[in-house]
Write a protein that holds these residues in place. Structure first.
Motif, PDB file in Angstrom:
ATOM      1  N   THR A   3      41.674  45.562  23.931  1.00  0.00           N
ATOM      2  CA  THR A   3      42.154  45.420  24.644  1.00  0.00           C
ATOM      3  C   THR A   3      43.448  44.429  25.344  1.00  0.00           C
ATOM      4  O   THR A   3      42.896  43.486  24.895  1.00  0.00           O
ATOM      5  N   LYS A   4      44.398  44.714  26.001  1.00  0.00           N
ATOM      6  CA  LYS A   4      44.940  44.201  26.367  1.00  0.00           C
ATOM      7  C   LYS A   4      43.620  42.634  27.565  1.00  0.00           C
ATOM      8  O   LYS A   4      44.252  41.685  27.160  1.00  0.00           O
ATOM      9  N   GLU A   5      43.003  43.511  28.055  1.00  0.00           N
ATOM     10  CA  GLU A   5      42.438  42.895  29.358  1.00  0.00           C
ATOM     11  C   GLU A   5      41.542  41.788  28.663  1.00  0.00           C
ATOM     12  O   GLU A   5      41.275  41.073  28.537  1.00  0.00           O
ATOM     13  N   ASN A   8      42.709  38.082  28.374  1.00  0.00           N
ATOM     14  CA  ASN A   8      43.150  37.155  29.139  1.00  0.00           C
ATOM     15  C   ASN A   8      41.561  37.396  29.744  1.00  0.00           C
ATOM     16  O   ASN A   8      40.986  36.406  31.203  1.00  0.00           O
ATOM     17  N   SER A   9      40.123  37.869  29.317  1.00  0.00           N
ATOM     18  CA  SER A   9      39.248  37.666  29.310  1.00  0.00           C
ATOM     19  C   SER A   9      38.133  36.668  28.363  1.00  0.00           C
ATOM     20  O   SER A   9      38.525  36.242  27.776  1.00  0.00           O
TER      21      SER A   9
END
Length: 81
Positions: A3-5, A8-9
């Motif tokens: 996912t796009k998240e 950055n996670s």
């Protein structure tokens, strides 16, 4: 699927023995290095020299695991043109 998240996670990087069949559902992530983001974990996986006979594997925050072939695809996509 990433996912796009995930980008950055936090993510984990470990090196596994090449040619050994791994039970993907019960993969041991003990000793894996944690990174603040998937981007950073992929960067390390692609720029560090792997220990002899091992290759990098990265686990995203969503639990998706990136094998060596996928790491190369992700690396190319975040590099831009």
């Amino acid at each position: 699927m990433l996912t796009k998240e995930d980008l950055n996670s936090p993510a984990h990087l470990k090196y596994e023995e090449v040619g050994v069949t791994i039970d993907r559902e019960h993969r041991d992530w003990g000793g894996a290095r944690e990174f603040p983001s998937l981007r950073e974990a992929v960067h390390a996986a692609m720029t560090e020299e792997a220990p002899a006979g091992r290759h990098a594997v990265v686990r995203a925050a969503s639990g998706h695991v990136l094998e060596p072939d996928h790491l190369e695809e992700i690396w190319a996509s975040v590099q831009g043109p």
